[in-house]
Design a protein around this motif. Structure first.
Motif, PDB file in Angstrom:
ATOM      1  N   MET A  80       0.819  -1.214   0.000  1.00  0.00           N
ATOM      2  CA  MET A  80       0.000   0.000   0.000  1.00  0.00           C
ATOM      3  C   MET A  80       0.858   1.271   0.000  1.00  0.00           C
ATOM      4  O   MET A  80       0.631   2.204   0.759  1.00  0.00           O
ATOM      5  CB  MET A  80      -0.954   0.049   1.202  1.00  0.00           C
ATOM      6  CG  MET A  80      -1.870  -1.137   1.441  1.00  0.00           C
ATOM      7  SD  MET A  80      -2.277  -2.177   0.091  1.00  0.00           S
ATOM      8  CE  MET A  80      -2.412  -3.725   0.956  1.00  0.00           C
ATOM      9  N   GLN A  81       1.858   1.308  -0.867  1.00  0.00           N
ATOM     10  CA  GLN A  81       2.775   2.437  -0.942  1.00  0.00           C
ATOM     11  C   GLN A  81       2.741   3.055  -2.335  1.00  0.00           C
ATOM     12  O   GLN A  81       2.279   2.458  -3.285  1.00  0.00           O
ATOM     13  CB  GLN A  81       4.187   1.976  -0.603  1.00  0.00           C
ATOM     14  CG  GLN A  81       4.235   1.245   0.708  1.00  0.00           C
ATOM     15  CD  GLN A  81       5.333   1.728   1.604  1.00  0.00           C
ATOM     16  OE1 GLN A  81       6.204   2.457   1.207  1.00  0.00           O
ATOM     17  NE2 GLN A  81       5.275   1.303   2.839  1.00  0.00           N
ATOM     18  N   GLY A  82       3.273   4.262  -2.428  1.00  0.00           N
ATOM     19  CA  GLY A  82       3.343   4.965  -3.710  1.00  0.00           C
ATOM     20  C   GLY A  82       2.044   5.671  -4.036  1.00  0.00           C
ATOM     21  O   GLY A  82       1.170   5.843  -3.192  1.00  0.00           O
ATOM     22  N   ALA A  83       1.928   6.086  -5.283  1.00  0.00           N
ATOM     23  CA  ALA A  83       0.717   6.774  -5.729  1.00  0.00           C
ATOM     24  C   ALA A  83      -0.488   5.860  -5.544  1.00  0.00           C
ATOM     25  O   ALA A  83      -0.365   4.631  -5.602  1.00  0.00           O
ATOM     26  CB  ALA A  83       0.861   7.167  -7.195  1.00  0.00           C
ATOM     27  N   SER A  84      -1.653   6.468  -5.300  1.00  0.00           N
ATOM     28  CA  SER A  84      -2.861   5.679  -5.094  1.00  0.00           C
ATOM     29  C   SER A  84      -4.057   6.362  -5.752  1.00  0.00           C
ATOM     30  O   SER A  84      -4.006   7.551  -6.078  1.00  0.00           O
ATOM     31  CB  SER A  84      -3.129   5.474  -3.605  1.00  0.00           C
ATOM     32  OG  SER A  84      -3.425   6.710  -2.987  1.00  0.00           O
ATOM     33  N   ALA A  85      -5.109   5.594  -5.933  1.00  0.00           N
ATOM     34  CA  ALA A  85      -6.363   6.114  -6.473  1.00  0.00           C
ATOM     35  C   ALA A  85      -7.501   5.294  -5.892  1.00  0.00           C
ATOM     36  O   ALA A  85      -7.325   4.114  -5.580  1.00  0.00           O
ATOM     37  CB  ALA A  85      -6.371   6.030  -7.989  1.00  0.00           C
ATOM     38  N   GLU A  86      -8.655   5.924  -5.741  1.00  0.00           N
ATOM     39  CA  GLU A  86      -9.845   5.237  -5.254  1.00  0.00           C
ATOM     40  C   GLU A  86     -10.805   5.014  -6.412  1.00  0.00           C
ATOM     41  O   GLU A  86     -11.046   5.917  -7.207  1.00  0.00           O
ATOM     42  CB  GLU A  86     -10.539   6.058  -4.165  1.00  0.00           C
ATOM     43  CG  GLU A  86      -9.759   6.138  -2.886  1.00  0.00           C
ATOM     44  CD  GLU A  86     -10.554   6.783  -1.755  1.00  0.00           C
ATOM     45  OE1 GLU A  86     -11.709   7.216  -1.982  1.00  0.00           O
ATOM     46  OE2 GLU A  86     -10.007   6.848  -0.645  1.00  0.00           O
ATOM     47  N   ILE A  87     -11.363   3.801  -6.463  1.00  0.00           N
ATOM     48  CA  ILE A  87     -12.319   3.450  -7.509  1.00  0.00           C
ATOM     49  C   ILE A  87     -13.570   2.905  -6.828  1.00  0.00           C
ATOM     50  O   ILE A  87     -13.477   1.993  -6.002  1.00  0.00           O
ATOM     51  CB  ILE A  87     -11.733   2.394  -8.466  1.00  0.00           C
ATOM     52  CG1 ILE A  87     -10.449   2.910  -9.119  1.00  0.00           C
ATOM     53  CG2 ILE A  87     -12.765   2.005  -9.521  1.00  0.00           C
ATOM     54  CD1 ILE A  87      -9.693   1.859  -9.901  1.00  0.00           C
ATOM     55  N   SER A  88     -14.726   3.435  -7.198  1.00  0.00           N
ATOM     56  CA  SER A  88     -15.968   2.962  -6.587  1.00  0.00           C
ATOM     57  C   SER A  88     -17.016   2.622  -7.649  1.00  0.00           C
ATOM     58  O   SER A  88     -18.210   2.791  -7.442  1.00  0.00           O
ATOM     59  CB  SER A  88     -16.508   4.012  -5.612  1.00  0.00           C
ATOM     60  OG  SER A  88     -16.690   5.239  -6.286  1.00  0.00           O
ATOM     61  N   ARG A  89     -16.548   2.139  -8.794  1.00  0.00           N
ATOM     62  CA  ARG A  89     -17.444   1.776  -9.896  1.00  0.00           C
ATOM     63  C   ARG A  89     -16.761   0.760 -10.803  1.00  0.00           C
ATOM     64  O   ARG A  89     -15.654   0.310 -10.505  1.00  0.00           O
ATOM     65  CB  ARG A  89     -17.812   3.018 -10.695  1.00  0.00           C
ATOM     66  CG  ARG A  89     -16.592   3.720 -11.284  1.00  0.00           C
ATOM     67  CD  ARG A  89     -16.939   5.048 -11.933  1.00  0.00           C
ATOM     68  NE  ARG A  89     -15.763   5.762 -12.355  1.00  0.00           N
ATOM     69  CZ  ARG A  89     -15.109   5.561 -13.487  1.00  0.00           C
ATOM     70  NH1 ARG A  89     -15.517   4.648 -14.338  1.00  0.00           N
ATOM     71  NH2 ARG A  89     -14.036   6.258 -13.787  1.00  0.00           N
TER      72      ARG A  89
END
Length: 115
Positions: A80-89
């Motif tokens: 769970m490191q580095g750039a991240s993004a959330e997706i809810s679809r």
């Protein structure tokens, strides 16, 4: 008889790995190819995965499906490191930024609603 039983187990195991998303009761699904095709990794609510370099799923995800009430957080690096993004679809193609770049992910649900 034993060969037939072993062959049946192998075939059923292969079918599970490439089954459609509707066959899973899981909250977050990550697919090997765009358009929800190829191998699939299913995640239950509140599950985390982290892939090491050289593992099949490291940098191999191209599309995702997320159940209503859930969010998939994707990360560029393991643990769970580095750039991240959330997706809810549902995202049939992760595009240039995230295609084949995911090394870890977590699925969490506030109000999990199965597909």
């Amino acid at each position: 008889m034993k060969k037939t039983a072993i062959l049946a187990m192998v075939v059923s195991g292969l079918a599970v790995g490439s089954a459609s998303a509707q066959d899973y009761g899981d909250a977050c699904l990550m697919f090997e190819h765009a358009g929800f095709r190829g191998e699939v990794i299913a995640m239950a609510p509140d599950q985390r995965v982290s892939f090491r370099a050289g593992q099949f799923w490291n940098d191999a995800v191209s599309s995702v499906r997320v159940a209503r009430g859930c969010t998939l957080v994707i990360f560029e690096h393991a643990r769970m490191q580095g750039a991240s993004a959330e997706i809810s679809r549902r995202v049939p193609n992760l595009g240039r930024r995230w295609n084949d770049r995911i090394s870890s992910a977590e699925c969490y649900c506030d109000d999990y609603d199965n597909y």
